[in-house]
Design an enzyme around this catalytic site. Structure first.
Site, mmCIF file in Angstrom:
data_model
loop_
_atom_site.group_PDB
_atom_site.id
_atom_site.type_symbol
_atom_site.label_atom_id
_atom_site.label_comp_id
_atom_site.label_asym_id
_atom_site.label_seq_id
_atom_site.Cartn_x
_atom_site.Cartn_y
_atom_site.Cartn_z
ATOM 1 N N LEU A 290 0.809 -1.223 0.000
ATOM 2 C CA LEU A 290 0.000 0.000 0.000
ATOM 3 C C LEU A 290 0.841 1.271 0.000
ATOM 4 O O LEU A 290 0.293 2.370 0.013
ATOM 5 C CB LEU A 290 -0.910 0.027 1.235
ATOM 6 N N SER A 291 2.145 1.154 -0.007
ATOM 7 C CA SER A 291 3.010 2.318 0.171
ATOM 8 C C SER A 291 3.198 3.136 -1.108
ATOM 9 O O SER A 291 3.646 2.608 -2.128
ATOM 10 C CB SER A 291 4.387 1.861 0.658
ATOM 11 N N PRO A 292 2.928 4.458 -1.046
ATOM 12 C CA PRO A 292 3.186 5.280 -2.229
ATOM 13 C C PRO A 292 4.679 5.379 -2.540
ATOM 14 O O PRO A 292 5.075 5.499 -3.693
ATOM 15 C CB PRO A 292 2.614 6.648 -1.839
ATOM 16 N N THR B 85 6.906 2.977 -2.025
ATOM 17 C CA THR B 85 7.277 1.742 -2.717
ATOM 18 C C THR B 85 6.917 1.867 -4.189
ATOM 19 O O THR B 85 7.698 1.491 -5.071
ATOM 20 C CB THR B 85 6.565 0.522 -2.088
#
Length: 199
Positions: free
Chosen positions: A11-13, A15
């Site tokens: 869910l990481s922007p 990443t």
């Protein structure tokens, strides 16, 4: 040969913004990679961090500006307020773990397909059809989304414990050659320099 443990979140922007640069650096230096998806919100709670929704408004405002700036700098499509965020990132992480165990596809491409679905394509990565499409795009059997759920859940939990023990406190986080730590997509140049013997 160098080895890198790569802690990331589905869910990481940040990443997502790492794109394929990490895989290009690893390939350039002949480094092997173990991918370790983690629950980044649980990680924050264990390591003194604060989930985005609970941060001071000034931090939230800066984050919003910085994400947009970084996406523009990298030439990547980006939606600051995606329709399906937050959502349950665990099913995609379990499928990723099953794919890593099965082999046969491109894990870097799978990370990017999953995170791109959230941050650029307005898709819900908690949905089975979305996960299967990401698996297929990266060259994996879409049926992996239906298998290995118990093992995936166990590994996901183990990855969190390992992250805490090894000093990981955010994502993306790269640990090279045992304990050389690099946090954030904006530290990929430093990782490259380290692997090249310059840092």
């Amino acid at each position: 040969m160098a080895h890198i443990d790569y802690f990331f979140a589905t869910l990481s922007p940040y990443t997502y913004l790492a794109g394929n640069r990490f895989e290009e650096i690893a390939k350039k230096h002949g480094a092997s990679v173990t991918y370790k998806p983690v629950d980044v919100i649980a990680l924050f709670g264990r390591t003194g961090g604060t989930p985005p929704k609970d941060r001071h408004p000034s931090r939230m405002e800066y984050r919003a500006q910085e994400l947009v700036r970084q996406a523009k700098k990298l030439g990547m499509p980006f939606n600051l307020k995606p329709a399906h965020w937050p959502t349950n990132g665990a099913p995609a992480a379990y499928a990723f773990i099953a794919a890593q165990n099965a082999g046969g596809g491109d894990l870097g491409k799978l990370v990017h397909a999953i995170t791109r679905a959230v941050w650029a394509e307005e898709k819900d990565i908690a949905e089975e059809a979305v996960i299967k499409a990401c698996l297929q795009e990266a060259g994996f059997d879409p049926a992996l989304a239906d298998s290995g759920l118990l093992e995936g859940a166990e590994t996901y939990a183990q990855n969190l414990e390992e992250a805490v023990e090894r000093g990981v406190f955010g994502v993306p986080f790269y640990i090279a050659d045992g304990d050389n730590r690099f946090w954030g997509q904006d530290r990929l140049e430093d990782l490259d320099a380290h692997l090249g013997g310059k840092l």
